[in-house]
Write an enzyme that holds these catalytic residues in place. Structure first.
Site, mmCIF file in Angstrom:
data_model
loop_
_atom_site.group_PDB
_atom_site.id
_atom_site.type_symbol
_atom_site.label_atom_id
_atom_site.label_comp_id
_atom_site.label_asym_id
_atom_site.label_seq_id
_atom_site.Cartn_x
_atom_site.Cartn_y
_atom_site.Cartn_z
ATOM 1 N N ASP A 43 -10.549 -0.605 14.114
ATOM 2 C CA ASP A 43 -11.188 -0.610 12.790
ATOM 3 C C ASP A 43 -12.582 0.021 12.841
ATOM 4 O O ASP A 43 -13.544 -0.521 12.289
ATOM 5 C CB ASP A 43 -11.270 -2.057 12.245
ATOM 6 C CG ASP A 43 -9.887 -2.677 12.093
ATOM 7 O OD1 ASP A 43 -8.927 -1.943 11.796
ATOM 8 O OD2 ASP A 43 -9.757 -3.899 12.275
ATOM 9 N N ARG A 100 0.168 -2.451 14.984
ATOM 10 C CA ARG A 100 0.184 -1.979 16.368
ATOM 11 C C ARG A 100 -1.067 -1.160 16.616
ATOM 12 O O ARG A 100 -1.476 -0.394 15.746
ATOM 13 C CB ARG A 100 1.363 -1.011 16.603
ATOM 14 C CG ARG A 100 2.702 -1.603 16.547
ATOM 15 C CD ARG A 100 3.113 -2.241 17.830
ATOM 16 N NE ARG A 100 3.186 -1.320 18.971
ATOM 17 C CZ ARG A 100 3.526 -1.728 20.190
ATOM 18 N NH1 ARG A 100 3.784 -2.981 20.422
ATOM 19 N NH2 ARG A 100 3.588 -0.863 21.198
ATOM 20 N N GLU A 114 -10.288 5.568 18.734
ATOM 21 C CA GLU A 114 -9.710 4.732 19.791
ATOM 22 C C GLU A 114 -10.184 3.289 19.749
ATOM 23 O O GLU A 114 -9.700 2.454 20.515
ATOM 24 C CB GLU A 114 -9.998 5.346 21.162
ATOM 25 C CG GLU A 114 -9.161 6.597 21.378
ATOM 26 C CD GLU A 114 -9.336 7.185 22.763
ATOM 27 O OE1 GLU A 114 -9.728 6.451 23.676
ATOM 28 O OE2 GLU A 114 -9.079 8.387 22.902
ATOM 29 N N HIS A 151 -8.253 -1.138 5.747
ATOM 30 C CA HIS A 151 -8.622 -2.449 6.289
ATOM 31 C C HIS A 151 -9.225 -3.291 5.157
ATOM 32 O O HIS A 151 -10.066 -2.795 4.400
ATOM 33 C CB HIS A 151 -9.631 -2.276 7.429
ATOM 34 C CG HIS A 151 -9.981 -3.575 8.068
ATOM 35 N ND1 HIS A 151 -9.127 -4.229 8.922
ATOM 36 C CD2 HIS A 151 -11.075 -4.367 7.945
ATOM 37 C CE1 HIS A 151 -9.678 -5.363 9.313
ATOM 38 N NE2 HIS A 151 -10.862 -5.467 8.737
ATOM 39 N N ASN A 205 0.830 -1.217 0.000
ATOM 40 C CA ASN A 205 0.000 0.000 0.000
ATOM 41 C C ASN A 205 0.854 1.252 0.000
ATOM 42 O O ASN A 205 0.550 2.220 -0.707
ATOM 43 C CB ASN A 205 -0.960 -0.018 1.192
ATOM 44 C CG ASN A 205 -2.200 -0.830 0.898
ATOM 45 O OD1 ASN A 205 -3.061 -0.405 0.124
ATOM 46 N ND2 ASN A 205 -2.288 -2.015 1.483
ATOM 47 N N ASN A 242 -6.394 4.679 8.116
ATOM 48 C CA ASN A 242 -6.027 3.261 8.100
ATOM 49 C C ASN A 242 -6.745 2.600 6.941
ATOM 50 O O ASN A 242 -7.812 3.040 6.534
ATOM 51 C CB ASN A 242 -6.454 2.584 9.405
ATOM 52 C CG ASN A 242 -6.051 1.114 9.445
ATOM 53 O OD1 ASN A 242 -4.930 0.763 9.055
ATOM 54 N ND2 ASN A 242 -6.943 0.252 9.892
HETATM 55 C C1 GRF Z 1 -3.351 -4.785 3.856
HETATM 56 O O1 GRF Z 1 -4.205 -5.846 3.522
HETATM 57 C C2 GRF Z 1 -4.076 -3.777 4.704
HETATM 58 O O2 GRF Z 1 -5.426 -3.668 4.386
HETATM 59 C C3 GRF Z 1 -3.915 -4.323 6.085
HETATM 60 O O3 GRF Z 1 -2.623 -4.853 6.117
HETATM 61 C C4 GRF Z 1 -2.239 -5.234 4.796
HETATM 62 C C5 GRF Z 1 -0.954 -4.523 4.494
HETATM 63 O O4 GRF Z 1 -0.434 -4.904 3.242
HETATM 64 N N1 GRF Z 1 -4.158 -3.316 7.082
HETATM 65 P P1 GRF Z 1 0.804 -4.126 2.637
HETATM 66 O O5 GRF Z 1 1.925 -4.214 3.691
HETATM 67 O O6 GRF Z 1 0.402 -2.715 2.387
HETATM 68 O O7 GRF Z 1 1.174 -4.876 1.405
#
Ligand code: GRF
Length: 222
Positions: free
Chosen positions: A163, A109, A160, A127, A32, A125
């Protein structure tokens, strides 16, 4: 100094060439992060720059990738330390780099409340499920095992609770008869790479605001 003190006190985004300075936090692969970096390189996030990439895991491939790309990067190992200690290190590093938008990209974390308070509605974030379904670990496996017909990913502000924060955007895909949990995760990941850039662009546009739990276009008064 308390964790929650103003994160951008010496930094004037109005005068900065890139008013949005990202701090990317990761623990692993970093795909990502790399997708965001590519979007910036290709001009899809014109007001945005990566100020620093921070990992809590020494051998995270994402950290090595940041080093190879010549980006500012830092390691603050968290294992075996009380949560507040690495959080304070990370926060100080973000401040040193004038970060004003934090992007969690596979950061394994939970952030302390003081950290979250230091960047109110400025921590994103991603998810790999359509929240509020399947929070927590192995969301794609959870979704597959549940038998959902539509899967996807969510970019949200961090609050806090796990997700849980206000949703910036989601992208959905059908689950195919031929999918297994791995192929589904791969196809969700491809959507994540699009979604994170779109979400950052939305935040950086200044055109959206939080109303209750909704992230919606500002209504202009003429
Ligand atoms: C992704 O699936 C993201 O949604 C989740 O952790 C994974 C991270 O993948 N929170 P990368 O390290 O970005 O390839």
């Amino acid at each position: 100094m308390g964790l929650a003190q103003d994160a951008s006190r010496d930094f004037d985004p109005q005068k900065a060439p890139f008013p949005f300075r990202l701090g990317i936090l990761l623990s692993g692969r970093g795909s990502n992060f790399l997708a965001i970096a590519q979007s910036i390189r290709e001009g899809r996030l014109p007001k945005v720059d990566i100020a620093v990439v921070i990992s809590n895991v020494a051998d995270a491939p994402g950290l090595a990738a940041a080093r190879e790309l010549g980006l500012n990067h830092a390691l603050f190992v968290s294992r075996g330390r009380p949560r507040a200690d690495p959080d304070a290190d990370v926060l100080a590093c973000l401040r040193r780099h004038n970060v004003n938008l934090v992007c969690l990209a596979g950061y394994m974390r939970l952030l302390s409340p003081g950290f979250i308070a230091a960047y109110p509605n400025r921590i994103l974030n991603i998810h790999p499920s359509l929240l509020p379904a399947f929070p927590g670990l192995e969301a794609q496996q959870q979704a597959f095992d549940y038998g959902v017909k539509v899967a996807g990913c969510t970019v949200h502000f961090v609050d806090e609770h796990l997700d849980h924060g206000v949703i910036v955007l989601q992208r959905a895909i059908p689950v195919l008869e031929t999918d297994d949990a791995h192929s589904l995760a791969d196809r969700v990941l491809a959507q994540e790479h699009i979604a994170y850039t779109e979400a950052i662009a939305r935040v950086a546009s200044g055109e959206y605001e939080i109303r209750g739990r909704r992230y919606v276009k500002r209504q202009h008064s003429f």
